[in-house]
Design a protein around this motif. Sequence first.
Motif, PDB file in Angstrom:
ATOM      1  N   ARG A 188       5.026   8.309  -5.375  1.00 33.37           N
ATOM      2  CA  ARG A 188       4.243   7.264  -6.022  1.00 33.37           C
ATOM      3  C   ARG A 188       2.977   7.880  -6.623  1.00 33.37           C
ATOM      4  O   ARG A 188       2.739   9.081  -6.502  1.00 33.37           O
ATOM      5  N   GLN A 189       2.157   7.034  -7.249  1.00 34.43           N
ATOM      6  CA  GLN A 189       0.946   7.533  -7.887  1.00 34.43           C
ATOM      7  C   GLN A 189      -0.196   6.537  -7.740  1.00 34.43           C
ATOM      8  O   GLN A 189       0.022   5.355  -7.459  1.00 34.43           O
ATOM      9  N   LEU A 190      -1.392   7.037  -7.921  1.00 36.44           N
ATOM     10  CA  LEU A 190      -2.575   6.193  -8.033  1.00 36.44           C
ATOM     11  C   LEU A 190      -2.890   6.116  -9.510  1.00 36.44           C
ATOM     12  O   LEU A 190      -3.364   7.081 -10.110  1.00 36.44           O
ATOM     13  N   TYR A 191      -2.593   4.990 -10.128  1.00 38.51           N
ATOM     14  CA  TYR A 191      -2.755   4.853 -11.583  1.00 38.51           C
ATOM     15  C   TYR A 191      -4.214   4.609 -11.925  1.00 38.51           C
ATOM     16  O   TYR A 191      -4.868   3.722 -11.371  1.00 38.51           O
ATOM     17  N   THR A 192      -4.749   5.404 -12.858  1.00 44.57           N
ATOM     18  CA  THR A 192      -6.146   5.280 -13.264  1.00 44.57           C
ATOM     19  C   THR A 192      -6.291   5.127 -14.778  1.00 44.57           C
ATOM     20  O   THR A 192      -7.374   5.311 -15.333  1.00 44.57           O
ATOM     21  N   TYR A 218       0.828  -1.198   0.000  1.00 45.41           N
ATOM     22  CA  TYR A 218       0.000   0.000   0.000  1.00 45.41           C
ATOM     23  C   TYR A 218       0.869   1.257   0.000  1.00 45.41           C
ATOM     24  O   TYR A 218       1.983   1.260   0.508  1.00 45.41           O
ATOM     25  N   THR A 250       0.131   5.768   0.419  1.00 39.84           N
ATOM     26  CA  THR A 250      -0.877   6.771   0.766  1.00 39.84           C
ATOM     27  C   THR A 250      -1.178   7.635  -0.460  1.00 39.84           C
ATOM     28  O   THR A 250      -0.346   7.787  -1.354  1.00 39.84           O
ATOM     29  N   PHE A 251      -2.383   8.200  -0.484  1.00 37.16           N
ATOM     30  CA  PHE A 251      -2.812   9.084  -1.565  1.00 37.16           C
ATOM     31  C   PHE A 251      -3.043  10.457  -0.962  1.00 37.16           C
ATOM     32  O   PHE A 251      -3.945  10.639  -0.150  1.00 37.16           O
TER      33      PHE A 251
END
Length: 428
Positions: free
Chosen positions: A411-415, A40, A42-43
């Motif tokens: 990091r990133q949240l890839y969409t 995990y 964080t965002f």
Amino acid sequence: MADLKAKLELPGNDSIELPVKQGSAGFDVIDISKLGSKGYFTFDPGFLATASCESAITYIDGDQGILLHRGYPIEQLAVDSDYLDLCYLLLYGELPTKEQYAEFVHTVKTHTMVHEQIAFFFRGFRRDAHPMAMLCGVTGALSAFYQDSLDVNDPRHREIAAYRLVSKMPTIAAMCYKYSSGQPFVYPRNDLSYAGNFLSMMFAVPCEEYKVNPIVERAMDRIFILHADHEQNASTSTVRLAGSSGANPFACIAAGIASLWGPAHGGANEACLQMLEEIGSVDRIPEFIARAKDKNDPFRLMGFGHRVYKNFDPRAKVMRETCHEVLKELKVQDPLLDVAMELERIALEDEYFISKKLYPNVDFYSGIIMKAIGIPTSMFTVLFALSRTVGWIAHWKEMLDQPGHKISRPRQLYTGETARDFVDLDKR
């Protein structure tokens, strides 16, 4: 004190304990560096709830209106110190002794000149180029002129680069102005103070003697002090991010200048003057006050309130006093300054502004001072960059001095699309 832990419940009935770190002041922070081992991250868009580093340079409490540099309140530094005194404090962590101060000032003054070929470098710019564009380009190019201080792993090289940047930035900033206005460059004068020398390089001409006005000189010094550092803002974070890769100091500061140039960051005092120009005259102020109070009107009063300071900007009180000193001394007749003073009066008396704590901030007053002195609006952010250079360097040096520092890698949240097969051009 017992080690504090934060327990995070994860999907699948799993959990992880994360250390809670406590600073000497401010919020506690949860160390999530081990969270990745559980798969995990964080965002946190904009990193608004993320401590990106550990620092001992500047502390801000926006709710209480506190700004400390190495523990010293900005109100005391602005009144009792001077810019080079503050520079030493930011760079070395303690106020200098008389001997240390004298040596520091002497070293800065002996580095104020720039390589003569830099004058030719300016000729590659259009005359109507924005001064920030020139400042960014020339600062980055310094690495081509001072190659004997580029080894970021050598503490002595880092120190030399720090001195050069603090010393030469006023010279380069003034050259940006002179080039834009078509006047000849003015060489630095080491018999003057840091602020006095900058004013001389800005406004002196070869055909007559220039005398520094002591009121204006002190105002300029205070502007430098009040903008020297402001914790982990966008430009400072940019300098740290660039520096984490091992980039040379001149490239890192150029990156900070580029970030500062953004209107959401360093353009606040410029936006304030543009607003005053839009209002135009005192008799139109009620119209714009009404618009500012209208939730459905996109108009905003620039230079009032602050994103960080929810109560008041501790820098504004000193800047307000300085602003009135300069206006009284220069007796400038300018309708925009009349507009500014009337806006200030309303903001300090009107219940709407008081209830929302929309007090004039440091950008409001510094913009008025620079306007009164005769500095064009296009140069406002350049002066901000000049002032902030020492803060950027202090953070850059601090990062490199810390053992085990790593290259930054958010990091990133890839969409986006997941894996799919390529389709030949003739089949699309």
